[in-house]
Design a protein around this motif. Structure first.
Motif, PDB file in Angstrom:
ATOM      1  N   ALA A   1       0.845  -1.204   0.000  1.00  0.00           N
ATOM      2  CA  ALA A   1       0.000   0.000   0.000  1.00  0.00           C
ATOM      3  C   ALA A   1       0.879   1.253   0.000  1.00  0.00           C
ATOM      4  CB  ALA A   1      -0.921  -0.020   1.218  1.00  0.00           C
ATOM      5  N   LEU A   2       2.008   1.179   0.731  1.00  0.00           N
ATOM      6  CA  LEU A   2       2.930   2.325   0.791  1.00  0.00           C
ATOM      7  C   LEU A   2       3.543   2.595  -0.590  1.00  0.00           C
ATOM      8  CD1 LEU A   2       4.434   4.331   2.689  1.00  0.00           C
ATOM      9  CD2 LEU A   2       6.246   2.620   2.843  1.00  0.00           C
ATOM     10  N   PHE A   3       3.941   1.523  -1.287  1.00  0.00           N
ATOM     11  CA  PHE A   3       4.502   1.690  -2.641  1.00  0.00           C
ATOM     12  C   PHE A   3       3.453   2.315  -3.571  1.00  0.00           C
ATOM     13  CE2 PHE A   3       7.567  -2.123  -1.990  1.00  0.00           C
ATOM     14  CZ  PHE A   3       8.460  -1.296  -1.334  1.00  0.00           C
ATOM     15  N   GLY A   4       2.219   1.823  -3.451  1.00  0.00           N
ATOM     16  CA  GLY A   4       1.138   2.385  -4.266  1.00  0.00           C
ATOM     17  C   GLY A   4       0.926   3.853  -3.938  1.00  0.00           C
ATOM     18  N   LEU A   5       1.000   4.164  -2.637  1.00  0.00           N
ATOM     19  CA  LEU A   5       0.843   5.548  -2.182  1.00  0.00           C
ATOM     20  C   LEU A   5       1.926   6.436  -2.792  1.00  0.00           C
ATOM     21  CD1 LEU A   5      -0.784   7.224   0.127  1.00  0.00           C
ATOM     22  CD2 LEU A   5       1.329   6.960   1.414  1.00  0.00           C
ATOM     23  N   VAL A   6       3.160   5.936  -2.787  1.00  0.00           N
ATOM     24  CA  VAL A   6       4.285   6.687  -3.376  1.00  0.00           C
ATOM     25  C   VAL A   6       3.997   6.963  -4.850  1.00  0.00           C
ATOM     26  CG1 VAL A   6       6.716   6.543  -4.042  1.00  0.00           C
ATOM     27  CG2 VAL A   6       6.013   5.846  -1.753  1.00  0.00           C
ATOM     28  N   ASN A   7       3.546   5.927  -5.567  1.00  0.00           N
ATOM     29  CA  ASN A   7       3.203   6.115  -6.986  1.00  0.00           C
ATOM     30  C   ASN A   7       2.138   7.204  -7.144  1.00  0.00           C
ATOM     31  OD1 ASN A   7       4.933   4.072  -7.623  1.00  0.00           O
ATOM     32  ND2 ASN A   7       3.384   2.620  -8.317  1.00  0.00           N
ATOM     33  N   GLY A   8       1.098   7.126  -6.305  1.00  0.00           N
ATOM     34  CA  GLY A   8       0.004   8.081  -6.389  1.00  0.00           C
ATOM     35  C   GLY A   8       0.466   9.495  -6.087  1.00  0.00           C
ATOM     36  N   LEU A   9       1.306   9.631  -5.065  1.00  0.00           N
ATOM     37  CA  LEU A   9       1.801  10.961  -4.699  1.00  0.00           C
ATOM     38  C   LEU A   9       2.658  11.545  -5.822  1.00  0.00           C
ATOM     39  CD1 LEU A   9       2.688  10.442  -0.912  1.00  0.00           C
ATOM     40  CD2 LEU A   9       0.873  11.885  -1.871  1.00  0.00           C
ATOM     41  N   LEU A  10       3.502  10.701  -6.412  1.00  0.00           N
ATOM     42  CA  LEU A  10       4.356  11.199  -7.506  1.00  0.00           C
ATOM     43  C   LEU A  10       3.509  11.648  -8.702  1.00  0.00           C
ATOM     44  CD1 LEU A  10       7.296   8.615  -7.368  1.00  0.00           C
ATOM     45  CD2 LEU A  10       7.396  11.043  -6.795  1.00  0.00           C
ATOM     46  N   VAL A  11       2.451  10.860  -8.987  1.00  0.00           N
ATOM     47  CA  VAL A  11       1.574  11.211 -10.122  1.00  0.00           C
ATOM     48  C   VAL A  11       0.852  12.530  -9.859  1.00  0.00           C
ATOM     49  CG1 VAL A  11      -0.557  10.534 -11.319  1.00  0.00           C
ATOM     50  CG2 VAL A  11       1.258   8.862 -10.980  1.00  0.00           C
ATOM     51  N   THR A  12       0.330  12.667  -8.632  1.00  0.00           N
ATOM     52  CA  THR A  12      -0.499  13.852  -8.353  1.00  0.00           C
ATOM     53  C   THR A  12       0.351  15.087  -8.047  1.00  0.00           C
ATOM     54  OG1 THR A  12      -0.673  13.080  -6.069  1.00  0.00           O
ATOM     55  CG2 THR A  12      -2.513  12.572  -7.539  1.00  0.00           C
ATOM     56  N   LEU A  13       1.405  14.930  -7.263  1.00  0.00           N
ATOM     57  CA  LEU A  13       2.196  16.110  -6.876  1.00  0.00           C
ATOM     58  C   LEU A  13       3.036  16.643  -8.032  1.00  0.00           C
ATOM     59  CD1 LEU A  13       3.398  15.080  -3.284  1.00  0.00           C
ATOM     60  CD2 LEU A  13       1.538  16.622  -3.933  1.00  0.00           C
ATOM     61  N   LEU A  14       3.616  15.697  -8.794  1.00  0.00           N
ATOM     62  CA  LEU A  14       4.483  16.140  -9.897  1.00  0.00           C
ATOM     63  C   LEU A  14       3.708  16.308 -11.206  1.00  0.00           C
ATOM     64  CD1 LEU A  14       7.601  13.870  -9.176  1.00  0.00           C
ATOM     65  CD2 LEU A  14       7.226  16.236  -8.494  1.00  0.00           C
ATOM     66  N   ARG A  15       2.395  16.004 -11.149  1.00  0.00           N
ATOM     67  CA  ARG A  15       1.545  16.110 -12.351  1.00  0.00           C
ATOM     68  C   ARG A  15       2.136  15.312 -13.525  1.00  0.00           C
ATOM     69  NH1 ARG A  15      -2.551  17.422  -9.691  1.00  0.00           N
ATOM     70  NH2 ARG A  15      -2.238  19.157  -8.301  1.00  0.00           N
ATOM     71  N   LEU A  16       2.576  14.099 -13.204  1.00  0.00           N
ATOM     72  CA  LEU A  16       3.191  13.251 -14.238  1.00  0.00           C
ATOM     73  C   LEU A  16       2.167  12.266 -14.779  1.00  0.00           C
ATOM     74  CD1 LEU A  16       6.545  12.393 -12.437  1.00  0.00           C
ATOM     75  CD2 LEU A  16       6.268  13.888 -14.408  1.00  0.00           C
ATOM     76  N   PRO A  17       2.284  11.901 -16.055  1.00  0.00           N
ATOM     77  CA  PRO A  17       1.388  10.857 -16.579  1.00  0.00           C
ATOM     78  C   PRO A  17       1.707   9.531 -15.874  1.00  0.00           C
ATOM     79  CG  PRO A  17       2.733  11.849 -18.329  1.00  0.00           C
ATOM     80  CD  PRO A  17       3.251  12.371 -17.040  1.00  0.00           C
ATOM     81  N   SER A  18       0.642   8.890 -15.384  1.00  0.00           N
ATOM     82  CA  SER A  18       0.871   7.667 -14.597  1.00  0.00           C
ATOM     83  C   SER A  18       1.531   6.571 -15.432  1.00  0.00           C
ATOM     84  CB  SER A  18      -0.448   7.162 -14.017  1.00  0.00           C
ATOM     85  OG  SER A  18      -1.381   6.951 -15.055  1.00  0.00           O
ATOM     86  N   LEU A  19       1.212   6.542 -16.737  1.00  0.00           N
ATOM     87  CA  LEU A  19       1.784   5.499 -17.598  1.00  0.00           C
ATOM     88  C   LEU A  19       3.313   5.576 -17.577  1.00  0.00           C
ATOM     89  CD1 LEU A  19       1.233   3.332 -19.920  1.00  0.00           C
ATOM     90  CD2 LEU A  19       1.584   5.222 -21.485  1.00  0.00           C
ATOM     91  N   VAL A  20       3.832   6.786 -17.796  1.00  0.00           N
ATOM     92  CA  VAL A  20       5.289   6.950 -17.870  1.00  0.00           C
ATOM     93  C   VAL A  20       5.930   6.759 -16.499  1.00  0.00           C
ATOM     94  CG1 VAL A  20       7.137   8.550 -18.495  1.00  0.00           C
ATOM     95  CG2 VAL A  20       5.007   8.555 -19.797  1.00  0.00           C
ATOM     96  N   LEU A  21       5.322   7.393 -15.491  1.00  0.00           N
ATOM     97  CA  LEU A  21       5.908   7.303 -14.149  1.00  0.00           C
ATOM     98  C   LEU A  21       5.986   5.861 -13.670  1.00  0.00           C
ATOM     99  CD1 LEU A  21       6.439   9.198 -11.346  1.00  0.00           C
ATOM    100  CD2 LEU A  21       4.641   7.592 -10.722  1.00  0.00           C
ATOM    101  N   THR A  22       4.900   5.102 -13.885  1.00  0.00           N
ATOM    102  CA  THR A  22       4.898   3.744 -13.327  1.00  0.00           C
ATOM    103  C   THR A  22       5.782   2.792 -14.127  1.00  0.00           C
ATOM    104  OG1 THR A  22       2.829   3.247 -14.497  1.00  0.00           O
ATOM    105  CG2 THR A  22       2.658   3.973 -12.200  1.00  0.00           C
TER     106      THR A  22
END
Lengths: 319, 322
Positions: A105-126
């Motif tokens: 859940a923490l790893f997922g949270l990190v992914n979510g925070l990076l997507v939302t805070l950095l406004r990055l496309p989730s496809l590329v970030l993940t």
């Protein structure tokens, strides 16, 4: 009568995928006498359980219009962490299991925070995060599986209850949770609003980032669950766990009526999509199709299944 | 019949039974059961040309049994699309569902495959392993060569070529595959035992030719004074050979390859590789089917059949070309 049935099909978004699954099951049972034997049905259920848990996670993200391509890597890495906690550190297996779910859940949270805070496309970030989690997995294990997983948790991976594999029941439990969350709660309505139109959802006062981060965290939790169940199943923490959980869940969700553009579909439809892929992969092996043809045959049947569903919908709507 | 006559008859009867009984027992004994048809499923680690050779050997054995016995023998070759234990387990489970007369498996990871092998045995399906070791606590017949010996042969040959002095690199295959890991470990041990030899790099190619080429190119860039290569998997030396050619280092960097894929043999003929330490996949497939058939006839098969390793050099490479 036929028009009534077709009307039901058009009005019920799940009917198409269920119909295609039914046709494939009938054809499979005619093609192979072994398809409907109890042992084969159990292995289909077990196979569906693992890919199904990731499919539930991915479909919920896709309802938001997001994707997480690191779910397989999270599952594999959490499995390895679980192996280390249980075997190398001697932690109680149940506690280690719970800890790994929290870490997922923490790893997922990190992914979510990076997507939302950095406004990055989730496809590329993940894609990048899949490399990070997968790389850490190899750094820690050096590619070598961790053996000697305590037998206490073996039941979760290999056991049966009421004739069906335990992982299948666990998948069903989280399917109910996923469907309840998306279809019966305000949080679920916010998910569809975010997926349909993010700016409009913001204007309506929905805390869109919280919704997105929450679903990413839940998806990480489910990925860790699948990883730990696979560890329990194999009796060892394999660094390769999760390698095949990247594209199939997305394909399953699309087949099940959850487009990558977001806003529509349900985890239940996605599971039917996963079942279609699972049955096709099963029957291909039962029929002894050459391994060099398997990917092509499997892919072609999936394309035909999606096309038939889409064409029939358009045809009957127009009619 | 009088009492004496009855006695003689009884004695003759008992003697006749004593003579005939061993024949009757022998007909039900090991190796005497016969069926009109057999179906064996071969499950390799992954779709790969090395395993195609195993399949060829399996088909040859099937043809031989058919020719000798008149029974039909079907070989079903069912390979995972990727080297993933969970995927291989699913393939094995699906194979079990078809109720074959035997399963022939190359285990990706003995501990990870153990559960499904137990399932096969619970379902009464005999299992023979090739190119792999038994999972802990199991005693299935295994067919294959000594991985460590194969790696040692390659490492010693490279040391000879370098006159005992030089910098070398090892290409690992799939780090989780026990045979690849064992070969890398044994090659490293041979190099460590020679003071003049230094292992300057280890690459990981995941049994993929393109990855091997990229890794080898990068390692040769980083170590321009590299003298030689050995590999731990069949794809590795093919990629290394391409990298040596691209870097224009043919003859400057020595390579002793592994196994007998056609691309490997061409590298030897072209002088890019000195030689190759090869296991015999065709023979492994052949004897795996033979062992499986023997088990189906009720015979007890040996715990291990060693198919041996062979050094392929420019002198004998033509014997291996297809």
């Amino acid at each position: 009568m036929l028009r009534k049935a077709m009307g039901f099909m058009v009005s019920n978004p799940l009917s198409g995928v269920v119909g295609v699954l039914a046709v494939i099951v009938v054809v499979a049972s005619l093609l192979s006498e072994n398809f409907l034997n109890s042992y084969n049905l159990v292995i289909i259920a077990r196979s569906l359980a693992f890919i199904g848990i990731i499919t539930i996670a991915q479909s919920m993200l896709m309802i938001l219009g997001e994707l997480d391509l690191s779910l397989g890597a999270i599952g594999g890495f959490c499995g390895v962490i679980g192996g280390i906690l249980m075997v190398k550190l001697g932690l109680n297996p149940w506690l280690a299991f719970a800890l790994c779910l929290a870490i997922g859940a923490l790893f997922g949270l990190v992914n979510g925070l990076l997507v939302t805070l950095l406004r990055l496309p989730s496809l590329v970030l993940t894609i990048g995060m899949a490399g990070v989690y997968g790389g850490l997995n190899l750094v820690i294990t050096k590619g070598v599986a961790i053996t000697g997983i305590p037998a206490d948790i073996g039941f979760l991976g290999s056991g049966k209850w009421l004739g069906l594999p335990v992982p299948f029941w666990i998948m069903l439990l989280f399917l109910v949770v996923g469907c309840f969350l998306t279809l019966k709660t305000p949080f679920g309505r916010y998910m569809y609003a975010v997926g349909s139109n993010l700016p409009a959802a913001k204007m309506l006062g929905i805390r869109t980032d919280r919704v997105r981060v929450g679903v990413f965290a839940f998806a990480g939790f489910l990925a860790a669950l699948a990883g730990m169940l696979m560890v329990a199943r194999l009796g060892s923490a394999q660094p390769s766990i999760g390698d095949s959980w990247v594209l199939a869940p997305i394909a399953a969700a699309v087949i099940g009526g959850v487009p990558t553009t977001g806003g529509i579909g349900t985890p239940l439809g996605a599971i039917f999509g996963a079942a279609i892929i699972g049955v096709i992969e099963n029957i291909i092996v039962l029929l002894g199709v050459s391994p060099y043809w398997q990917s092509m045959v499997s892919g072609a049947i999936v394309v035909i299944a999606i096309s038939l569903d889409s064409i029939s919908r358009r045809y009957f709507k127009r009619d | 019949m009088n009492r004496v006559g009855k006695g003689i008859s009884l004695v003759v009867g008992v003697l006749a039974s004593a003579v005939l009984m061993p024949v009757a027992v022998a007909q039900e004994g090991p190796g005497l059961e016969k069926a009109d048809s057999y179906r064996f499923v071969v499950v390799p680690k992954v779709v790969h040309p090395w395993f195609d050779k195993v399949n060829q050997g399996a088909q040859q054995a099937a043809a031989a049994i058919e020719a000798q016995t008149g029974s039909d023998v079907e070989i079903q070759y069912s390979a995972p699309q990727s080297a993933n234990v969970a995927e291989q387990n699913e393939i094995i489970e699906r194979a079990i569902a078809t109720r074959p007369d035997g399963l022939i498996v190359d285990l990706l990871d003995p501990s990870g495959n153990r559960t499904v092998l137990n399932e096969a045995q619970e379902q009464g399906i005999p299992v023979t392993l090739f190119d792999s070791i038994n999972p802990e606590g199991m005693s299935l017949t295994t067919i294959g060569s000594d991985f460590c010996e194969q790696a040692e042969m390659a490492a010693n040959r490279l040391i000879e070529l370098l006159d005992g002095q030089g910098k070398v690199a090892i290409m690992m295959g799939v780090p989780t595959a026990p045979n690849h890991a064992e070969r890398a470990r044994c090659a490293q041990a041979v190099f460590d035992s020679h003071d003049g030899i230094e292992v300057v790099a280890t690459g990981v190619d995941n049994d993929d030719i393109n990855t091997a080429q990229q890794q080898a190119s990068a390692i040769m860039q980083a170590n321009p004074d590299l003298d030689g290569w050995v590999a731990s998997d069949a794809a590795g030396p093919v990629g290394i050979g391409q990298a040596i050619k691209e870097a224009d280092k043919v003859g400057k960097v020595q390579m002793v390859g592994l196994d007998d894929l056609n691309q490997m043999l061409v590298l030897i003929k072209d002088g890019v590789a000195d030689s190759s330490s090869a296991s015999r996949p065709t023979m492994q497939g052949y004897w795996a089917v033979m062992a499986m058939w023997q088990q189906a006839t009720g015979a007890i098969t040996p715990s291990h059949i060693d198919t041996g390793n062979v050094m392929i050099t420019p002198d004998n490479v033509d014997e291996f070309m297809e």
